[in-house]
Design an enzyme around this catalytic site. Structure first.
Site, PDB file in Angstrom:
ATOM      1  N   CYS A   1      34.059  37.091  27.830  1.00  0.00           N
ATOM      2  CA  CYS A   1      33.805  36.220  28.968  1.00  0.00           C
ATOM      3  C   CYS A   1      32.532  35.399  28.715  1.00  0.00           C
ATOM      4  O   CYS A   1      32.482  34.618  27.779  1.00  0.00           O
ATOM      5  CB  CYS A   1      33.762  37.023  30.265  1.00  0.00           C
ATOM      6  SG  CYS A   1      33.918  35.990  31.753  1.00  0.00           S
TER       7      CYS A   1
ATOM      8  N   HIS B   1      39.102  39.007  30.221  1.00  0.00           N
ATOM      9  CA  HIS B   1      38.568  40.368  30.206  1.00  0.00           C
ATOM     10  C   HIS B   1      39.610  41.308  29.614  1.00  0.00           C
ATOM     11  O   HIS B   1      40.488  41.781  30.338  1.00  0.00           O
ATOM     12  CB  HIS B   1      38.200  40.814  31.621  1.00  0.00           C
ATOM     13  CG  HIS B   1      36.986  40.146  32.163  1.00  0.00           C
ATOM     14  ND1 HIS B   1      35.711  40.636  31.946  1.00  0.00           N
ATOM     15  CD2 HIS B   1      36.832  39.008  32.883  1.00  0.00           C
ATOM     16  CE1 HIS B   1      34.827  39.843  32.529  1.00  0.00           C
ATOM     17  NE2 HIS B   1      35.486  38.844  33.106  1.00  0.00           N
TER      18      HIS B   1
ATOM     19  N   GLU C   1      39.285  44.305  28.810  1.00  0.00           N
ATOM     20  CA  GLU C   1      39.125  45.626  29.414  1.00  0.00           C
ATOM     21  C   GLU C   1      39.799  45.725  30.775  1.00  0.00           C
ATOM     22  O   GLU C   1      39.980  46.825  31.308  1.00  0.00           O
ATOM     23  CB  GLU C   1      37.634  45.978  29.523  1.00  0.00           C
ATOM     24  CG  GLU C   1      36.870  45.325  30.652  1.00  0.00           C
ATOM     25  CD  GLU C   1      36.453  43.878  30.389  1.00  0.00           C
ATOM     26  OE1 GLU C   1      35.685  43.348  31.209  1.00  0.00           O
ATOM     27  OE2 GLU C   1      36.879  43.282  29.378  1.00  0.00           O
TER      28      GLU C   1
END
Length: 196
Positions: free
Chosen positions: A76, A176, A178
């Site tokens: 990001c 993202h 994750e």
């Protein structure tokens, strides 16, 4: 083991937990001199670019990251900081990946770009292994890297932008991983297995 760089500009726990789910050990580091002792590293980031860049410089991270010769990935805002410059605060950034970051021209669409979106592979690379046209990842951003020679994967939201970039041992993901479920896990696995 993967170093997660803690500059105080990210929720590093979500990144750490994502790697732990892949049985990949991590260590959060807060001192630049620690970086050289790790096989690969992640630079996460959220917030305003000028604040994050100031923290990198004030904390002594700029030279440590620039001199790092193993795989390092920005996530990001972390990805944007690896590029040449950004319109967010009108500052120069680390200059490790070619291209400038500018305000995402969303047209009639809501800004920031927030939510799930498709990806388009522009160039085959170890980081894009197994990525399908139907795959979606989770984005939260208002600024974006232009599509250029460093772009491995693009996205589109009002305009095309870089979703994954790489040059030499440096890479970045605008979304993202994750928070991107199985697709994100696959992309993080690609990073774990990436050999320079």
């Amino acid at each position: 083991m993967i170093a997660i760089i803690n500059t105080g500009c990210a929720n590093i726990n979500s990144v750490r937990f994502a790697f732990e789910r892949l049985n990949c050990p991590t260590q959060v580091i807060s001192q630049p001199e620690q970086l050289a002792h790790f096989d690969r590293a992640v630079l996460p980031g959220v917030g305003h670019a000028s604040v994050a860049m100031k923290r990198l410089i004030d904390g002594g991270w700029q030279s440590a990251i620039t001199e790092y010769q193993k795989p390092l990935m920005g996530i990001c805002l972390g990805m944007q900081l690896l590029c040449e410059s950004t319109e967010e605060g009108h500052i120069d950034t680390l200059g490790l990946i070619p291209g400038k970051v500018s305000l995402l021209e969303t047209g009639q669409l809501t800004s920031p770009h927030m939510g799930w979106n498709n990806l388009h592979v522009e160039s085959a690379h170890a980081l894009t292994q197994g990525l399908l046209a139907s795959d979606q990842v989770y984005f939260v951003h208002s600024f974006a890297h232009s599509v250029n020679s460093a772009t491995l994967v693009s996205g589109e939201y009002g305009e095309r932008f870089s979703a994954i970039v790489a040059k030499d041992n440096f890479a970045g993901m605008q979304f993202h991983p994750e928070r991107s479920a199985k697709v994100g896990a696959r992309l993080l696995t690609n990073f774990i297995e990436w050999r320079i």
